[in-house]
Design an enzyme around this catalytic site. Structure first.
Site, short mmCIF file in Angstrom:
data_model
loop_
_atom_site.label_atom_id
_atom_site.label_comp_id
_atom_site.label_asym_id
_atom_site.label_seq_id
_atom_site.Cartn_x
_atom_site.Cartn_y
_atom_site.Cartn_z
CD GLU A 17 21.07 61.94 89.04
OE1 GLU A 17 21.85 61.12 88.71
OE2 GLU A 17 21.96 62.86 89.59
CB ILE A 442 15.39 27.44 93.02
CG1 ILE A 442 15.05 26.60 91.73
CG2 ILE A 442 17.09 27.66 92.60
CD1 ILE A 442 15.60 25.37 91.58
CB SER A 444 14.55 33.14 97.45
OG SER A 444 14.42 33.07 95.88
CD GLU A 616 27.18 36.14 84.72
OE1 GLU A 616 26.03 35.92 84.50
OE2 GLU A 616 27.55 37.23 85.10
CG HIS A 705 12.23 34.70 84.79
ND1 HIS A 705 12.61 33.30 84.61
CD2 HIS A 705 13.10 35.29 85.48
CE1 HIS A 705 14.06 33.07 85.21
NE2 HIS A 705 14.14 34.31 85.75
CB CYS A 737 14.81 30.74 88.75
SG CYS A 737 16.38 31.71 89.36
N1 GLN Z 1 18.86 30.40 95.63
C1 GLN Z 1 18.84 31.60 95.24
C2 GLN Z 1 17.34 31.74 94.89
O1 GLN Z 1 16.59 30.97 95.14
C3 GLN Z 1 19.12 31.30 93.44
C4 GLN Z 1 19.01 32.52 92.80
C5 GLN Z 1 19.68 32.44 91.21
O2 GLN Z 1 19.56 31.48 90.69
N2 GLN Z 1 20.00 33.77 90.52
O3 GLN Z 1 16.87 33.01 94.94
ZN ZN Z 2 18.16 30.73 89.08
#
Ligand code: GLN
Ligand code: ZN
Length: 764
Positions: A17, A442, A444, A616, A705, A737
Site C-alpha cells: 500500500e 551486456i 538486455s 555484495e 542509468h 549494464c
Molecule cells: N544480462 C543482464 C542484462 O543485460 C545483466 C543485468 C545486470 O547486470 N544486473 O540486463
Molecule cells: Zn550490470
C-alpha cells in the site's frame, strides 16, 4: 513474563500500500493529505498487529516515507545546500523526497543524494551528506508525532532511532576522503549530540520508558577511535529516567565487545542468530542491572524457527538473568515479507515451513511461553503444528534429491582450471575473428510495454505457447537485425523472455518456489520478491538453449549465450538454512554448468555468466572475506569447468569498487569481463592496472542509468584513458549494464555512437 519486543516491522504493507500511495503522490495523482492518511493507517495496523501478538514493547520510528536513515537525516536538519532549504524551516515531505530522488511535486529539482546498501542486506539507504562545519537542529518532528500518536492509542511504545555513531559512520562528504572510517567525522559530535539530547528529552516527556538506539556498526571492523567514542557519546545521552537499549545486529560484536564494558546504557540487544557464540562474551561485560535482549528469531530469512531448540538455549539464561532477559527477532523485520497468509500459490507443505514478519511475532510469543514454562493449550497446539512442519521439512524428499547428491559427489573430478589465458584467447580469436576494440552489449534490450504485455498474456493463459514463442522469436529477430544494422561485433538475443534475471532461471530449476506477495522493500518505493530456495537445486531441462540457438541461426556474427551466475542467484533469494550457503551455491553452479555445456554443444561460441552480486555477498568482517570468496569464485569456476578452450566465457559485474577483491575477480578467470567505470572516468580501472589483470576487459563507456546520449569524442577519450592503463588489445567497447530500462530511440543513438567510437579507435 519474559519481555518480548520487536526491532522494527516492514512498513510497505501487505499489499504494498505504501508503494502505491507514494508513487501516486509523486505522479500528482494523490493529494498529500491522502498519502499521510495511508501512512497513518499502515502504522496503526502494524502496531495493532504487534500488540495482538503479545509484544510488550511496540517499535515506533521504523516507519519511513522512503528510508529510515533519510528520515533521521531530515530530523537532524542535515539537508545539503543544493536543495535550497531555508535554514530555519522544518524539513517537509517534498524536501525529503527531493533528497531521495531529485524531485518531488513541490520544490526545485536537484541531484538526488547517493543511495547504497544497508550493511549486508539488499535494503538501500540514502547516504547522509556532511561537511566539516555541518550544523544540526531538530528540523523534522514526524517521529515525535508518531510516538505521540501511538502513545495516544494506548501502546507501550519503544521509539527506535539510528545511533549517532552509526549515522556518522554512514555519512559522507567531500572533506572526508577516508570514507566510513574517517575519524574527522567524529569532530561533528559536539554539534550532533545536542539534537539527540533534545529528541530524547522530548521522547521522555511523552512518557516513554525505553528507547532503542541502533548501532549496527558494532558488527563491523571498527578502528579504535570509533570504538573509544562510544563511552563519551552514551554518557552524554543519559536523559533522566529514560532507558536506552543499545541494539546491534547482522553479526557478532567480536573485538568490539569491549565497548560494552561500563557503557552507560540500560540494555543491549545482540544478534544471536548470526552469532550465538557471543552471548557469553557479551554477558561478561554487562552488570546485573542491565538487560540482555537476545535476538533469536531470524529477521533475515523466512523459515519457521525450531522453538524447542531455541528454548533450550534460552532457559539457562533465563534462570540466571530473570527479568533482565528479553527476547526478540535478530534484527528489524524490514528484511522479510509481511505475511505468508494468503500465499495460495504455495502447496500446503511448503506453506507450513514458512514464517514471514507476522508469523515471526507469533513464534516469539510461543517461544516466550516455552521459556517461561507457561504453555497453555492454545500455544501447545501451535507448537505441535510447528514441530510437525519442521519434521516434514527435515524429512522431505523434496529437499534432498539423490541425483543432486550424486552430482555434488563428483565435484572434485571437475576440471576447474582452464588452459592458460593466452592459449584460450588465441583459440577463441581463431574462431571468432573479431576486430580490435570489439563492440558488444551486456544482454538486455529495451523491455517495451508490448514485451511486458506479451509475457503477462502468456502467463495468464491468454496467449498460447505457440503464439508466445512466435512473438518472442520475432523480437529476437528484430534485435539481431538491429545489431547487425548498426554493426555491433558480438550480439545478444535481447532477453525479451525474462522478467528478472534470477526469477527466470529459478522458475525453470528444481528446488525454487515463488510467492505472490512476498515483497521486501529494496529502496524507496521499490520492492523485490526474492525466490525461495527450499530444496536441492537441479536443472530439469535446458533453460536458454532454444532461444540462444535460434538467435545464432539468424546471423553469422557470434551471439552470446546469457546466464545468471550462481552467486547472484543465491544472493538475491531466500536461501534454505538446513545446509551451508556454500553448498547451495555449488548446486546452483552445477545446474548452470549443465546449461553451459548444452549451449556449447549447440554451437554457441560465447557464453556470458553475470555475477553482479558477487561483491555484495562479502561478509561484514574482513576476516571472513577469504572463506566466502573462495567458495564464491569456485562456484563460478564449477559452472565453467571442462569447457573447450575456444568457448569464450564472459562475465559482467555492475558495481564499482574492485580494489579489495581484484584477486578474486581474476581467479574467476573469465575470458572477458564487462564492468561499470564510465561514471568514474575510468578511474576504477586502477585496480585492474595495478594488479596487471591478465584477461580481456570491457570498461563500460556509457552510463545506461541516464537517458543522455554520450558523444563519440567522449567515448573515444574514455577508451584512450583505459588504453593507457591496460593493453589496448585486451579492451572491449560496451555500455556499462543491460539496456532493459532504456527506450529504443536513445538506445539506438547511443549504440550507433559507440560503434563509431570503436571504429575511430581502430584507425588510430
Ligand atoms: N544480462 C543482464 C542484462 O543485460 C545483466 C543485468 C545486470 O547486470 N544486473 O540486463
Ligand atoms: Zn550490470
Amino acid at each position: 513474563m519474559t519481555v518480548i519486543h520487536n526491532l522494527g516491522f516492514p512498513r510497505i504493507g501487505k499489499q504494498r500500500e505504501l508503494k502505491r500511495a507514494v508513487e501516486a503522490y509523486w505522479a500528482g495523482e494523490l493529494p498529500q493529505g491522502a498519502l499521510l492518511q495511508t501512512g497513518k493507517e499502515l502504522r496503526s495496523r502494524h502496531w495493532a498487529l504487534q500488540k495482538a501478538a503479545g509484544l510488550d514493547l511496540i517499535p515506533v520510528g521504523d516507519f519511513a516515507w522512503y528510508d529510515q536513515i533519510l528520515e533521521w537525516t531530515c530530523l537532524l536538519g542535515a539537508v545539503p545546500a543544493r536543495f535550497e532549504h531555508a535554514a530555519t524551516a522544518d524539513v517537509d515531505l517534498d524536501t525529503l523526497f527531493r533528497m531521495a530522488r531529485g524531485r518531488a511535486p513541490q520544490g526545485k529539482p536537484a541531484a538526488a543524494c547517493e543511495m547504497t546498501k544497508w550493511f549486508d542486506t539488499n535494503y538501500h539507504y540514502i547516504v547522509p551528506e556532511i561537511q566539516p562545519n555541518q550544523s544540526f537542529r531538530l528540523a523534522r518532528t514526524a517521529l515525535l508525532e508518531q510516538i505521540a500518536e501511538a502513545v495516544e492509542a494506548g501502546y507501550n511504545v519503544k521509539p527506535v532511532i539510528p545511533g549517532p555513531l552509526t549515522w556518522l559512520w554512514l555519512a559522507k562528504g567531500e572533506a572526508y576522503t577516508q570514507g566510513a572510517t574517517d575519524a574527522a567525522k567524529l569532530d561533528l559530535l559536539p554539534a550532533l549530540l545536542p539534537v539527540y539530547q533534545d529528541v530524547l528529552a522530548r521522547i521522555q516527556a511523552l512518557g516513554i520508558e525505553w528507547v532503542q538506539i541502533d548501532e549496527p556498526i558494532l558488527a563491523v571492523d571498527l578502528p579504535a577511535v570509533w570504538r573509544d567514542a562510544f563511552k563519551g557519546v552514551y554518557s552524554s545521552l543519559q536523559q533522566g529516567s529514560l532507558k536506552v537499549l543499545l541494539a546491534t545486529y547482522f553479526d557478532g560484536l567480536r573485538d568490539n565487545v569491549s565497548v560494552l564494558n561500563g557503557l552507560p546504557v540500560e540494555g543491549v540487544h545482540i544478534d544471536a542468530v548470526r552469532a550465538p557464540e557471543q552471548i557469553a562474551a557479551v554477558r561478561a561485560q554487562l552488570s546485573a542491572e542491565q538487560v540482555l535482549s537476545v535476538g533469536i528469531i531470524n529477521g533475515r530469512n523466512i523459515w519457521r524457527t525450531d522453538l524447542d531448540k531455541v528454548a533450550q538455549l534460552l532457559k539457562p539464561l533465563k534462570a540466571e538473568l530473570g527479568d533482565k532477559l528479553w527476547i526478540a527477532p535478530s534484527c528489524s523485520l524490514l528484511h522479510v515479507p509481511v505475511d505468508v497468509e494468503g500465499e495460495e500459490g504455495l502447496d500446503a507443505e511448503l506453506f507450513s515451513w514458512l514464517s514471514f514478519a507476522t508469523q515471526k511475532l507469533d513464534e516469539l510469543q510461543w517461544l516466550r511461553a516455552l521459556v517461561d514454562n507457561k504453555v497453555d493449550a492454545t500455544v501447545e497446539a501451535a507448537l505441535e503444528a510447528q514441530r510437525k512442519a519442521l519434521k516434514t521439512r527435515a524429512e522431505s524428499p523434496r529437499t534432498h534429491n539423490p541425483t543432486v547428491a550424486e552430482k555434488v559427489g563428483k565435484l572434485t573430478t571437475l576440471q576447474r582450471d582452464r588452459a592458460p589465458f593466452s592459449e584460450r584467447i588465441a583459440a577463441q580469436q581463431a574462431r571468432l575473428n573479431l576486430p580490435a576494440f570489439p563492440t558488444t552489449t551486456i544482454g538486455s534490450f529495451p523491455q517495451t510495454q508490448d514485451i511486458r504485455k506479451l509475457r503477462r498474456d502468456w502467463r495468464s493463459g491468454a496467449l498460447s505457447d505457440t503464439a508466445y514463442e512466435k512473438e518472442i522469436r520475432a523480437e529476437i529477430e528484430r534485435v539481431i537485425r538491429f545489431q547487425e544494422d548498426i554493426d555491433l561485433d558480438v550480439l545478444v538475443h535481447g532477453e525479451a523472455e525474462r522478467n528478472d534475471m534470477v526469477e527466470y532461471f529459478g522458475e525453470l530449476l528444481g528446488g525454487f518456489a515463488f510467492t505472490q506477495n512476498g515483497w521486501v522493500q529494496s529502496y524507496g518505493s521499490r520492492c523485490v520478491k526474492p525466490p525461495i530456495i527450499f530444496g536441492d537445486v537441479l536443472r530439469v531441462m535446458p533453460m536458454t538453449v532454444a532461444w540462444s540457438q535460434y538467435a545464432q541461426s539468424l546471423t553469422t556474427r557470434p551471439v552470446k549465450g546469457m546466464l545468471t551466475g550462481p552467486v547472484t542467484m543465491l544472493q538475491w533469494s531466500f536461501v534454505r538454512d538446513d545446509q551451508s550457503r556454500a553448498d547451495t551455491c555449488r548446486q546452483l553452479a552445477l545446474a548452470l554448468r549443465d546449461e553451459v555445456h548444452d549451449l556449447e554443444a549447440a554451437g554457441v561460441k560465447i557464453i556470458q555468466i553475470d555475477e553482479p552480486a558477487i561483491r555484495e555477498g562479502l561478509p561484514l568482517r574482513k576476516a571472513d572475506w577469504d572463506a566466502y570468496l573462495q567458495w564464491a569464485v569456485d562456484c563460478f569456476r564449477i559452472s565453467t569447468s571442462n569447457i573447450e578452450n575456444d568457448t569464450q566465457i564472459h562475465t559482467h559485474m555492475c558495481y564499482s569498487e574492485f580494489n579489495d577483491i581484484i584477486e578474486a575477480i581474476a581467479a574467476m578467470d573469465a575470458d572477458v569481463i564487462t564492468i561499470e567505470t564510465s561514471r568514474s572516468n575510468m578511474e576504477l580501472l586502477e585496480a585492474f592496472e595495478n594488479f596487471h589483470y591478465p584477461n580481456d576487459i570491457g570498461p563500460g563507456v556509457y552510463d545506461i542509468h541516464s537517458p543522455n546520449i554520450p558523444d563519440q569524442a567522449w567515448m573515444v577519450e574514455l577508451m584512450r584513458k583505459a588504453a593507457k592503463r591496460l593493453p589496448a588489445e585486451r579492451l572491449w567497447v560496451n555500455p556499462d549494464c543491460g539496456l532493459k530500462t532504456r527506450g529504443w530511440p536513445e538506445t539506438t543513438e547511443a549504440l550507433k555512437t559507440m560503434v563509431a567510437a570503436a571504429k575511430e579507435l581502430r584507425q588510430a
